[in-house]
Design a protein around this motif. Structure first.
Motif, mmCIF file in Angstrom:
data_model
loop_
_atom_site.group_PDB
_atom_site.id
_atom_site.type_symbol
_atom_site.label_atom_id
_atom_site.label_comp_id
_atom_site.label_asym_id
_atom_site.label_seq_id
_atom_site.Cartn_x
_atom_site.Cartn_y
_atom_site.Cartn_z
ATOM 1 N N VAL A 283 -64.301 85.142 16.922
ATOM 2 C CA VAL A 283 -63.294 85.797 17.757
ATOM 3 C C VAL A 283 -63.284 85.083 19.101
ATOM 4 O O VAL A 283 -64.324 84.983 19.751
ATOM 5 C CB VAL A 283 -63.621 87.294 17.957
ATOM 6 C CG1 VAL A 283 -62.642 87.931 18.942
ATOM 7 C CG2 VAL A 283 -63.579 88.033 16.630
ATOM 8 N N GLN A 284 -62.142 84.560 19.505
ATOM 9 C CA GLN A 284 -62.072 83.823 20.758
ATOM 10 C C GLN A 284 -62.347 84.748 21.946
ATOM 11 O O GLN A 284 -61.940 85.916 21.949
ATOM 12 C CB GLN A 284 -60.690 83.186 20.923
ATOM 13 C CG GLN A 284 -60.306 82.232 19.809
ATOM 14 C CD GLN A 284 -61.168 80.984 19.770
ATOM 15 O OE1 GLN A 284 -61.781 80.605 20.749
ATOM 16 N NE2 GLN A 284 -61.242 80.342 18.621
ATOM 17 N N GLY A 285 -63.031 84.207 22.943
ATOM 18 C CA GLY A 285 -63.404 85.015 24.102
ATOM 19 C C GLY A 285 -62.242 85.516 24.928
ATOM 20 O O GLY A 285 -62.386 86.463 25.715
ATOM 21 N N ASP A 286 -61.069 84.903 24.743
ATOM 22 C CA ASP A 286 -59.895 85.304 25.522
ATOM 23 C C ASP A 286 -58.970 86.221 24.732
ATOM 24 O O ASP A 286 -57.773 86.294 24.991
ATOM 25 C CB ASP A 286 -59.122 84.077 26.018
ATOM 26 C CG ASP A 286 -58.647 83.178 24.876
ATOM 27 O OD1 ASP A 286 -58.843 83.545 23.701
ATOM 28 O OD2 ASP A 286 -58.086 82.108 25.158
ATOM 29 N N GLU A 287 -59.545 86.936 23.721
ATOM 30 C CA GLU A 287 -58.751 87.827 22.862
ATOM 31 C C GLU A 287 -59.192 89.289 23.034
ATOM 32 O O GLU A 287 -59.727 89.912 22.112
ATOM 33 C CB GLU A 287 -58.913 87.420 21.395
ATOM 34 C CG GLU A 287 -58.282 86.098 21.036
ATOM 35 C CD GLU A 287 -56.910 86.264 20.411
ATOM 36 O OE1 GLU A 287 -56.363 87.374 20.486
ATOM 37 O OE2 GLU A 287 -56.396 85.275 19.874
#
Length: 237
Positions: free
Chosen positions: A90-94
């Motif tokens: 899971v991308q940190g900016d999501e």
């Protein structure tokens, strides 16, 4: 696993920006935890600031030992000695990561007894011309079985015949990997297509991996720019 870099070319320190009273990276971590889908959730970072922030928030965090150019490499290092079958990135900016989308990605592996799928990921249909032409929006084209053919920052497919209706999909930065595919990624060198597009998913395709794309209607907001952060703050309210 949530890979988290402090530096970012388009929006430095974006993961530490405030989103309704907490840093973006903390909101993303909490969103992953709140799905209740995973045995463990970790942030993986090279940043002391992010490391201390997650620890202070009561989260689990791992510090990268080596320097990495992309999230897949960072996660591969973190899981090398872990006894796991499927790893979700899971991308940190999501911060708007939702349970429904993650369930649909994980279901790909439950319906793959022959283990033909190496990765699963998400795509969402887009119709806005500005977004279709925006190089910050990664597009994906798929075959009849929704297996990825190619990812690009350019509009794909190119609408040469204006009378044929074109359908465009945005690639959402959530992946689920078989561990073997992730380990292969780490050891295989970057090739031309990945290098020119700057899209790590292309490396898997260049080396013959199979990526199953799952369509979702949940677009969320990926925080790549200050404008995205403004939208995220408004949406959070």
């Amino acid at each position: 696993m949530i890979p988290a870099r402090y530096a970012a070319s388009r929006f430095p320190a974006k993961l530490m920006q405030d989103l309704a009273g907490k840093p973006v990276i903390v909101r993303t971590y909490e969103a992953a935890i709140n799905t209740q889908l995973f045995d463990e959730v970790y942030v993986v970072t090279d940043s002391d600031i992010i490391y201390e922030t997650i620890e202070k928030a009561g989260g689990k965090v791992l510090k990268s030992i080596e320097e990495h150019d992309c999230g897949s490499d960072r996660i591969a290092e973190a899981v090398t000695d872990l006894d796991v079958d499927i790893i979700v990135n899971v991308q940190g900016d999501e911060p708007f990561t939702d349970k429904e989308s993650l369930v649909s990605v994980l279901d790909v592996f439950k319906k793959d007894p022959k283990k033909e799928i190496d990765l699963a990921s998400l795509m969402v249909r887009i119709t806005d011309l500005e977004e279709i032409n925006n190089p910050n929006t990664v597009k994906v084209i798929v075959d009849n079985n929704n297996r990825a053919l190619y990812f690009s920052r350019s509009p794909i497919p190119y609408p040469r015949d204006k009378e044929v209706e074109s359908v465009y999909f945005k690639h959402k930065g959530i992946y689920a990997f078989r561990k073997s595919a992730l380990m292969d990624f780490q050891r295989l060198p970057m090739l031309m297509l990945e290098a020119v597009e700057k899209i790590e998913a292309i490396r898997y395709l260049e080396y013959g991996k199979t990526i199953k794309m799952v369509e979702t209607t949940v677009s969320g907001i990926e925080i790549d720019t200050p404008e995205d952060l403004k939208r995220a703050r408004a949406e959070w309210k």
